[in-house]
Motif scaffolding. Sequence first.
Motif, PDB file in Angstrom:
ATOM      1  N   ARG A 196      -9.104   5.172  -1.484  1.00  0.00           N
ATOM      2  CA  ARG A 196      -8.046   4.320  -0.884  1.00  0.00           C
ATOM      3  C   ARG A 196      -8.145   5.275   0.617  1.00  0.00           C
ATOM      4  NH1 ARG A 196      -2.452   4.529  -3.570  1.00  0.00           N
ATOM      5  NH2 ARG A 196      -1.714   3.608  -1.710  1.00  0.00           N
TER       6      ARG A 196
ATOM      7  N   ASN B 106      -5.452   5.036   3.295  1.00  0.00           N
ATOM      8  CA  ASN B 106      -4.115   4.861   3.866  1.00  0.00           C
ATOM      9  C   ASN B 106      -3.992   4.179   5.288  1.00  0.00           C
ATOM     10  OD1 ASN B 106      -3.139   5.449   1.179  1.00  0.00           O
ATOM     11  ND2 ASN B 106      -2.816   7.732   1.862  1.00  0.00           N
TER      12      ASN B 106
ATOM     13  N   ASP C 198      -4.489  10.196  -4.356  1.00  0.00           N
ATOM     14  CA  ASP C 198      -5.925  10.126  -4.588  1.00  0.00           C
ATOM     15  C   ASP C 198      -6.463  10.448  -5.974  1.00  0.00           C
ATOM     16  OD1 ASP C 198      -6.506  11.092  -1.023  1.00  0.00           O
ATOM     17  OD2 ASP C 198      -6.019   9.068  -2.069  1.00  0.00           O
TER      18      ASP C 198
ATOM     19  N   ASN D  21      -4.885   0.651   4.984  1.00  0.00           N
ATOM     20  CA  ASN D  21      -4.177  -0.081   4.082  1.00  0.00           C
ATOM     21  C   ASN D  21      -5.383  -0.773   3.061  1.00  0.00           C
ATOM     22  OD1 ASN D  21      -1.746   0.623   4.901  1.00  0.00           O
ATOM     23  ND2 ASN D  21      -1.347  -1.284   5.887  1.00  0.00           N
ATOM     24  N   THR D  22      -6.313   0.068   2.838  1.00  0.00           N
ATOM     25  CA  THR D  22      -7.552  -0.610   2.261  1.00  0.00           C
ATOM     26  C   THR D  22      -7.998   0.304   1.020  1.00  0.00           C
ATOM     27  OG1 THR D  22      -8.411  -1.455   4.268  1.00  0.00           O
ATOM     28  CG2 THR D  22     -10.045  -1.311   2.481  1.00  0.00           C
ATOM     29  N   VAL D  23      -8.277  -0.437  -0.100  1.00  0.00           N
ATOM     30  CA  VAL D  23      -8.686   0.317  -1.043  1.00  0.00           C
ATOM     31  C   VAL D  23     -10.113  -0.151  -1.476  1.00  0.00           C
ATOM     32  CG1 VAL D  23      -7.844  -1.532  -2.838  1.00  0.00           C
ATOM     33  CG2 VAL D  23      -8.382   0.767  -3.721  1.00  0.00           C
TER      34      VAL D  23
ATOM     35  N   MET E  64      -2.780   1.679  -6.301  1.00  0.00           N
ATOM     36  CA  MET E  64      -3.724   0.319  -6.014  1.00  0.00           C
ATOM     37  C   MET E  64      -4.843   0.336  -6.870  1.00  0.00           C
ATOM     38  SD  MET E  64      -2.174  -1.308  -3.894  1.00  0.00           S
ATOM     39  CE  MET E  64      -3.437  -2.406  -3.490  1.00  0.00           C
TER      40      MET E  64
ATOM     41  N   CYS F  44      -8.014  -7.339  -6.540  1.00  0.00           N
ATOM     42  CA  CYS F  44      -7.279  -6.047  -6.446  1.00  0.00           C
ATOM     43  C   CYS F  44      -5.787  -6.269  -6.414  1.00  0.00           C
ATOM     44  CB  CYS F  44      -7.438  -5.132  -5.122  1.00  0.00           C
ATOM     45  SG  CYS F  44      -7.108  -6.079  -3.747  1.00  0.00           S
TER      46      CYS F  44
ATOM     47  N   PHE G 219       0.892  -1.327  -0.034  1.00  0.00           N
ATOM     48  CA  PHE G 219       0.040   0.066  -0.027  1.00  0.00           C
ATOM     49  C   PHE G 219       0.821   1.140  -0.068  1.00  0.00           C
ATOM     50  CE2 PHE G 219      -4.612   0.350   0.208  1.00  0.00           C
ATOM     51  CZ  PHE G 219      -4.907   1.585   0.521  1.00  0.00           C
TER      52      PHE G 219
END
Length: 119
Positions: free
Chosen positions: A71, A73, A55, A76-78, A34, A95, A29
């Motif tokens: 996302r 940060n 972004d 750590n997720t999209v 991503m 992903c 990440f």
Amino acid sequence: QVQLVESGGGLVQAGGSLRLSCAASGRIFSDYNMGWFRRAPGKEREFVAAVRSDDSAYYQDSVKGRFTISRDNAKNTVYLQMNSLRPEDTAVYYCNAVIVGRMPAFGSWGPGTQVTVSS
């Protein structure tokens, strides 16, 4: 080790919405753009959307105006918010980190999440 875990798929009628999530290992990440990819039955896996570290985002033409990638940060997720879904969006969604614009960075993939859109 690369770790990618997708969730949020399901069965929805045409015109409906779903929100997908992908938890990625921190090393991925922090270092990469991503993105989301999908594989429809009988077809090759294709690029859907990507989000840069600032972004900003870019999309495959067929999902522009309907899908939004974002996302978080800190987590750590999209995410992939999918609106106005169509039957042709039916696929397994994955992903991955993204390089060279629209290419997946890693050869190992998570399990994916199934999206099925009924007409």
